[in-house]
Enzyme design. Structure first.
Site, mmCIF file in Angstrom:
data_model
loop_
_atom_site.group_PDB
_atom_site.id
_atom_site.type_symbol
_atom_site.label_atom_id
_atom_site.label_comp_id
_atom_site.label_asym_id
_atom_site.label_seq_id
_atom_site.Cartn_x
_atom_site.Cartn_y
_atom_site.Cartn_z
ATOM 1 N N GLY A 1 -1.257 -4.517 20.505
ATOM 2 C CA GLY A 1 -0.127 -3.976 21.275
ATOM 3 C C GLY A 1 -0.650 -3.510 22.624
ATOM 4 N NE ARG B 1 -2.746 4.367 12.914
ATOM 5 C CZ ARG B 1 -1.655 3.811 13.444
ATOM 6 N NH1 ARG B 1 -0.990 4.405 14.417
ATOM 7 N NH2 ARG B 1 -1.214 2.654 12.981
ATOM 8 C CE1 TYR C 1 -3.871 2.243 0.422
ATOM 9 C CE2 TYR C 1 -2.835 3.036 2.432
ATOM 10 C CZ TYR C 1 -3.821 3.142 1.470
ATOM 11 O OH TYR C 1 -4.761 4.144 1.553
ATOM 12 N NE ARG D 1 -10.671 1.322 6.715
ATOM 13 C CZ ARG D 1 -10.831 2.052 5.613
ATOM 14 N NH1 ARG D 1 -10.024 3.057 5.367
ATOM 15 N NH2 ARG D 1 -11.784 1.777 4.754
HETATM 16 N N1 UDP Z 1 -6.145 -1.574 15.817
HETATM 17 C C1 UDP Z 1 -6.468 -2.169 17.049
HETATM 18 N N2 UDP Z 1 -7.508 -3.042 17.079
HETATM 19 C C2 UDP Z 1 -8.251 -3.353 15.985
HETATM 20 C C3 UDP Z 1 -7.932 -2.735 14.735
HETATM 21 C C4 UDP Z 1 -6.858 -1.855 14.695
HETATM 22 O O1 UDP Z 1 -5.831 -1.909 18.083
HETATM 23 O O2 UDP Z 1 -9.192 -4.156 16.114
HETATM 24 C C5 UDP Z 1 -5.022 -0.603 15.782
HETATM 25 C C6 UDP Z 1 -3.981 -0.859 14.704
HETATM 26 O O3 UDP Z 1 -3.006 -1.756 15.179
HETATM 27 C C7 UDP Z 1 -3.441 0.539 14.480
HETATM 28 C C8 UDP Z 1 -4.646 1.434 14.706
HETATM 29 O O4 UDP Z 1 -5.571 0.660 15.467
HETATM 30 O O5 UDP Z 1 -2.454 0.850 15.438
HETATM 31 C C9 UDP Z 1 -5.312 1.912 13.415
HETATM 32 O O6 UDP Z 1 -5.506 0.793 12.607
HETATM 33 P P1 UDP Z 1 -6.341 0.813 11.260
HETATM 34 O O7 UDP Z 1 -6.324 -0.580 10.718
HETATM 35 O O8 UDP Z 1 -7.667 1.435 11.491
HETATM 36 O O9 UDP Z 1 -5.558 1.812 10.278
HETATM 37 P P2 UDP Z 1 -4.031 2.255 10.073
HETATM 38 O O10 UDP Z 1 -3.954 3.602 10.693
HETATM 39 O O11 UDP Z 1 -3.097 1.287 10.763
HETATM 40 O O12 UDP Z 1 -3.866 2.256 8.602
#
Ligand code: UDP
Length: 314
Positions: free
Chosen positions: A207, A213, A147, A188
């Site tokens: 984590g 974000r 991506y 997401r």
């Molecule tokens: N995330 C999380 N739990 C979930 C989905 C995502 O903790 O069920 C975390 C993911 O590891 C990242 C953040 O939320 O740190 C945003 O993830 P997302 O997939 O929405 O988009 P990204 O910003 O990584 O493209």
């Protein structure tokens, strides 16, 4: 005066479909080309009787001719980490082949052109918040590279068509955006947490949840796209909400807004997951007089009915 005609590639996606609504209200006639790899016709269902709207199931990775258009909004691309990792090659193809084809159409029909790029161009950023001038910290061979590098290449291609062929281009770098029409299972964070909270399941925080974000509500994001589209800025512009949250704070916010009794469960952090992300929107503020109006709690409340309905219909 006759209507301006806009092509939206990827118009059946979450952002693309909201963009179609906005363009129709601005008086454009709109043609969507989408191969429905990750987009859904259901996102455009409400437009099926709209006389100035047309949808065609077309894979823009193959050469196509959309006929004369005034504006091209190139939004086709899998956009959630789950989707682009499942469709890695298609993601690289749409950033390269698909972007070539969209730019060729802009060149042929002397159309204005705007491409949706991403904060992923900054990778796991060493500069915080991220200004457009930051070149990024991207792993070119990691699982997210399909991506990140696809979008970085698409930006390079867009600037090359601007420099060599004088195409009238714009690049928007989109930060995390949420709202109605997000697919429940796109993986997401907002749809995952909303779905889990509504069902009363544990919210899966990856984590320790300290990664950050900055979440922009969809109507603010679309407003930024339209303002950029009307401007004459060719270099990338960040459009996102600078209000930064840890993922744990986001989980707590979702629990509060949904009134859920869900608990939090910790799961492993995906490879190369960026530790922090916050747009510097000084440029958008100055150049476009744009800034987001809806903060996370309000945006989650505005999204609640959609997510409740989507969960009940699963
Ligand atoms: N995330 C999380 N739990 C979930 C989905 C995502 O903790 O069920 C975390 C993911 O590891 C990242 C953040 O939320 O740190 C945003 O993830 P997302 O997939 O929405 O988009 P990204 O910003 O990584 O493209």
């Amino acid at each position: 005066m006759s209507r301006q005609r806009a092509l939206v590639t990827g118009g059946a996606g979450f952002l693309g479909s909201h963009l179609c609504d906005a363009l129709l209200s601005e008086g454009y006639s709109v043609l969507v080309l989408d191969n429905l790899l990750t987009g859904r016709e259901a996102n455009l269902h409400h437009l099926r009787r709209e006389p100035h709207f047309e949808f065609k199931n077309v894979d823009i990775n193959e050469p196509f001719d959309c006929g004369p258009v005034d504006y091209i909004f190139h939004f086709a691309c899998p956009a959630s980490p789950v989707d682009y990792m499942e469709h890695g090659i298609a993601t690289l193809k749409v950033g390269s082949h698909g972007t070539f084809h969209a730019l060729e159409m802009a060149r042929k029909y002397k159309a204005k052109y705007l491409i949706s790029s991403t904060s992923e161009c900054y990778g796991d950023p060493l500069e915080h918040p991220q200004k457009e001038s930051y070149w990024g910290h991207v792993n070119p061979i990691g699982p997210r590279s399909v991506y990140d590098e696809s979008k970085r290449f698409a930006e390079a291609l867009t600037m090359a068509y601007h420099r060599y062929h004088k195409v009238n281009t714009r690049i928007v770098r989109i930060f995390n955006t949420y709202g109605p029409r997000m697919q429940l299972n796109d993986g997401r964070v907002v749809p995952n947490f909303m779905k889990q909270a509504i069902r009363g399941e544990d919210l899966t925080v990856y984590g320790d949840g300290s990664q950050t974000r900055s979440f922009c509500y969809v109507s603010d994001e679309i407003d930024g796209f339209l303002k950029l589209a009307k401007s004459s800025e060719h270099n990338p512009v960040n459009i996102g909400n600078p209000n930064e949250f840890t993922i744990l704070e986001c989980a707590r916010e979702v629990i509060k807004v949904t009134g859920s009794k869900s608990k939090i469960r910790y799961e492993p952090l995906p490879t190369d997951d960026p530790k922090q992300r916050q747009p510097d929107i000084t440029k958008a503020r100055k150049l476009l007089d744009w800034e987001p109006k809806i903060q996370l709690e309000e945006g989650l409340k505005l999204s609640l009915d959609y997510f409740r309905k989507a969960v009940s219909e699963e």
